[in-house]
Design a protein around this motif. Structure first.
Motif, PDB file in Angstrom:
ATOM      1  N   GLY A 387      42.445  43.685  52.378  1.00  0.00           N
ATOM      2  CA  GLY A 387      43.557  42.790  52.653  1.00  0.00           C
ATOM      3  C   GLY A 387      43.228  41.346  52.313  1.00  0.00           C
ATOM      4  O   GLY A 387      44.068  40.611  51.776  1.00  0.00           O
ATOM      5  N   LEU A 388      41.997  40.936  52.616  1.00  0.00           N
ATOM      6  CA  LEU A 388      41.589  39.573  52.289  1.00  0.00           C
ATOM      7  C   LEU A 388      41.574  39.363  50.784  1.00  0.00           C
ATOM      8  O   LEU A 388      42.033  38.333  50.277  1.00  0.00           O
ATOM      9  CB  LEU A 388      40.206  39.303  52.883  1.00  0.00           C
ATOM     10  N   ALA A 389      41.048  40.347  50.049  1.00  0.00           N
ATOM     11  CA  ALA A 389      41.022  40.231  48.590  1.00  0.00           C
ATOM     12  C   ALA A 389      42.430  40.186  48.011  1.00  0.00           C
ATOM     13  O   ALA A 389      42.690  39.481  47.021  1.00  0.00           O
ATOM     14  CB  ALA A 389      40.243  41.408  47.997  1.00  0.00           C
ATOM     15  N   ALA A 390      43.366  40.936  48.630  1.00  0.00           N
ATOM     16  CA  ALA A 390      44.736  40.960  48.123  1.00  0.00           C
ATOM     17  C   ALA A 390      45.481  39.666  48.384  1.00  0.00           C
ATOM     18  O   ALA A 390      46.390  39.306  47.614  1.00  0.00           O
ATOM     19  CB  ALA A 390      45.492  42.126  48.757  1.00  0.00           C
ATOM     20  N   GLN A 391      45.106  38.934  49.443  1.00  0.00           N
ATOM     21  CA  GLN A 391      45.910  37.791  49.860  1.00  0.00           C
ATOM     22  C   GLN A 391      45.219  36.436  49.761  1.00  0.00           C
ATOM     23  O   GLN A 391      45.873  35.404  49.899  1.00  0.00           O
ATOM     24  CB  GLN A 391      46.379  38.002  51.308  1.00  0.00           C
ATOM     25  N   ILE A 392      43.919  36.427  49.530  1.00  0.00           N
ATOM     26  CA  ILE A 392      43.204  35.150  49.575  1.00  0.00           C
ATOM     27  C   ILE A 392      43.659  34.200  48.474  1.00  0.00           C
ATOM     28  O   ILE A 392      43.585  32.976  48.620  1.00  0.00           O
ATOM     29  CB  ILE A 392      41.676  35.392  49.476  1.00  0.00           C
ATOM     30  N   GLY A 393      44.176  34.753  47.381  1.00  0.00           N
ATOM     31  CA  GLY A 393      44.650  33.892  46.298  1.00  0.00           C
ATOM     32  C   GLY A 393      45.826  33.026  46.684  1.00  0.00           C
ATOM     33  O   GLY A 393      46.129  32.046  46.000  1.00  0.00           O
ATOM     34  N   ALA A 394      46.493  33.362  47.793  1.00  0.00           N
ATOM     35  CA  ALA A 394      47.626  32.552  48.234  1.00  0.00           C
ATOM     36  C   ALA A 394      47.194  31.277  48.935  1.00  0.00           C
ATOM     37  O   ALA A 394      47.985  30.331  49.044  1.00  0.00           O
ATOM     38  CB  ALA A 394      48.517  33.373  49.174  1.00  0.00           C
ATOM     39  N   ASP A 404      39.310  36.197  39.498  1.00  0.00           N
ATOM     40  CA  ASP A 404      40.747  36.012  39.678  1.00  0.00           C
ATOM     41  C   ASP A 404      41.294  37.174  40.498  1.00  0.00           C
ATOM     42  O   ASP A 404      41.349  38.310  40.036  1.00  0.00           O
ATOM     43  CB  ASP A 404      41.439  35.954  38.314  1.00  0.00           C
ATOM     44  N   LEU A 405      41.692  36.887  41.731  1.00  0.00           N
ATOM     45  CA  LEU A 405      42.195  37.911  42.631  1.00  0.00           C
ATOM     46  C   LEU A 405      43.720  37.912  42.731  1.00  0.00           C
ATOM     47  O   LEU A 405      44.289  38.598  43.567  1.00  0.00           O
ATOM     48  CB  LEU A 405      41.589  37.720  44.025  1.00  0.00           C
ATOM     49  N   GLY A 406      44.377  37.118  41.883  1.00  0.00           N
ATOM     50  CA  GLY A 406      45.827  37.060  41.925  1.00  0.00           C
ATOM     51  C   GLY A 406      46.315  35.900  42.768  1.00  0.00           C
ATOM     52  O   GLY A 406      45.752  35.629  43.840  1.00  0.00           O
ATOM     53  N   HIS A 407      47.317  35.216  42.289  1.00  0.00           N
ATOM     54  CA  HIS A 407      47.874  34.053  42.982  1.00  0.00           C
ATOM     55  C   HIS A 407      49.388  34.108  42.891  1.00  0.00           C
ATOM     56  O   HIS A 407      49.942  34.631  41.913  1.00  0.00           O
ATOM     57  CB  HIS A 407      47.363  32.746  42.361  1.00  0.00           C
TER      58      HIS A 407
END
Length: 531
Positions: A387-394, A404-407
């Protein structure tokens, strides 16, 4: 000769009691773990919100706040040059912000943006208050906040009312975020009323029931679908925790229900009961059912803890409030899927609470050596990392992450349009981003970004038909002029791939978005609007 000092003091019973009292006072003054974690969480999100440009639904909520600021008695439609009578946008949340903006002299979008930090504080307080009704362990609220923030989908997703970190970075100022925080507080309040023994002053207790009901009515006006899930949670709490019944207990909950209905019915801006059968947005919400792994997959790690709580002989057994809440919310979501009323899919925002909080509470409550905890702990750790990897880019800029984990997509800044137009001007555009952002600054549209029940369906269809016809290169010039005049359009905003003839002046061209702003000639637009 040896010098001797005064004899050492020995602490008697009184001294020992005083020392224990001072130690207890020191522990009471020491901030608990949830206060520290919650404050850090609030600070990070507040900083991110401060630097996030307007996007998504921000524009329509900001426009509603601005209309209340201009005329709180009869606010106009927030998106169109039309009356706003009966618009559900004008909830107590929006009206309150509009009056605050009027009193302080700030623009509506400024008041809405700064309210994001307040909503995060309400959310943090609500999560902590509700977690404490389920466990007295100091770490239970900490685990609950982590689970509620991170255990969503395997990819960062954004939806109004979904309070994962990714979604909150844009939606924290929305009415739905405030409604979710208020829901947790109301659940904690309900639990307190259920578990507090009835005292001799029944009138005072009934007053508390009435206040709880009035707050529930306000919640219904702010966000009806969240209020439905909130009512489910409150009923689950009463069913699970109310061990004895009597006529005055039943009368107290009747007072709660009556106060909620009365508060909702007394609101003068719109009739909330007419929204029950409205299917206008069902098609939009179909996506909430189509990618369950992406949207909700990580929350499944809490299901074993929920099953554990449902076992007979557990802490509350089958009458566990989280178990009852989960079953009822699943029934509502299932009804939305089977009936085609996909708007009920928004109940997923709180349907995930039972597995999330069950996991948090069991991790805090279970001894380390139990088999269940040895299974849950590594599963929870792995899911939280995902969950942290999915959302940390925000919340963390791209340059500070090793990979780059997505932003979140950064929307265009439309202040170049606002600088050349006037508040109340109507713009012809089918740009998705522009039609969502420009209303925040007082710019009106020909067709709404989202349907508003205050605008009849026939007029909505006519507006969309005229917009598409205007932007069709095959439409004759006289028809295009009639459309612009009908809706009072003074400006035309064309995208990179839109090439149509127009009677007007190119005023500005934005390089990043390749959009062009055209001022329409007086003969081509500038009518009074309406339809």
């Amino acid at each position: 000769m040896t010098a001797t000092g005064p004899p050492a003091r020995t602490a008697g019973p009184a001294g020992s009691a005083a020392g224990l009292g001072r130690a207890a006072a020191a522990r009471a003054r020491r901030p608990g773990p949830y206060l520290l974690v919650g404050a850090a969480y609030w600070l990070v999100l507040s900083v991110v919100l401060r630097h996030t440009p307007p996007a998504s639904d921000f524009g329509q909520h900001a426009a509603a706040v601005e209309q209340v600021r201009e005329d709180w008695r009869h606010p106009a439609n927030p998106l169109l040059a039309a009356p706003g009578t009966g618009s559900p946008y004008y909830s107590p949340y929006i009206v309150g912000l509009g009056l605050l903006a009027k009193a302080s002299g700030v623009a509506g979008w400024v008041a809405l943006r700064w309210c994001g930090a307040l909503n995060v504080a309400v959310l943090v307080a609500g999560v902590g208050a509700y977690a404490r009704t389920l466990s007295a362990r100091a770490l239970a609220p900490v685990y609950a906040l982590a689970a509620f923030s991170l255990l969503w989908g395997v990819r960062g997703t954004e939806w109004s009312g979904f309070c994962g970190v990714w979604s909150l970075t844009r939606g924290a100022s929305y009415p739905s975020a405030f409604a979710v925080g208020l829901t947790f507080l109301l659940w904690a309040w309900t639990d307190r009323l259920v578990t507090t023994p009835a005292g001799p002053r029944a009138a005072r207790r009934w007053g508390a029931h009435a206040a709880l009901g009035a707050a529930g009515g306000v919640l219904l006006l702010i966000h009806p679908i969240t209020a439905l899930a909130a009512a489910v949670g409150a009923l689950a709490t009463v069913a699970a925790r109310q061990r004895t019944w009597s006529w005055h207990i039943g009368a107290g909950w009747a007072v709660t229900a009556a106060a909620a209905a009365g508060a909702a019915a007394a609101w003068p801006y719109f009739d909330v009961w007419t929204l029950a059968g409205d299917a206008t947005l069902d098609a939009v919400h179909r996506t909430l059912y189509q990618q369950p792994l992406r949207w909700y997959g990580l929350a499944a790690v809490g299901l074993p803890a929920l099953v554990w709580r449902a076992r007979a002989g557990g802490r509350w057994g089958a009458r566990d409030p989280l178990v009852l809440m989960f079953a009822a919310d699943c029934a509502i979501a299932g009804y939305g899927w089977l009936s085609g009323h996909y708007t009920y899919g928004r109940v997923f925002a709180l349907l995930l609470v039972p597995p999330q909080f069950a996991l948090a509470v069991e991790l805090a409550e279970l001894p380390r050596w139990t088999r269940l905890r040895r299974v849950l702990a590594p599963l929870a750790a792995a899911a939280l990392c995902c969950g942290l990897a999915a959302q940390i880019g925000a919340v963390v800029p791209r340059r500070l992450l090793p990979v780059d984990l997505g932003h979140p997509v950064r929307w265009h800044d439309y202040r170049w349009v606002v600088a050349r137009t006037h508040q109340g001007d109507v713009v012809l555009t089918d740009s998705y981003q522009a039609s969502h952002v420009l209303p925040a600054y007082g710019i009106r549209l020909v067709a709404p970004t989202w349907p508003d029940p205050s605008t009849p369906p026939a007029e909505r269809d006519r507006r969309f038909g005229d917009l598409f016809a205007y932007l069709d290169s095959a439409t004759p010039d006289p028809v295009r002029r009639d459309i612009a005049h009908r809706w009072g359009a003074r400006w035309l905003l064309l995208g990179q791939d839109e090439h149509i003839p127009y009677q007007g002046t190119l005023v500005a061209w934005d390089v990043p978005s390749h959009e062009r702003l055209i001022r329409l000639d007086a003969a081509d637009g500038g009518g009074s609007g309406g339809g």
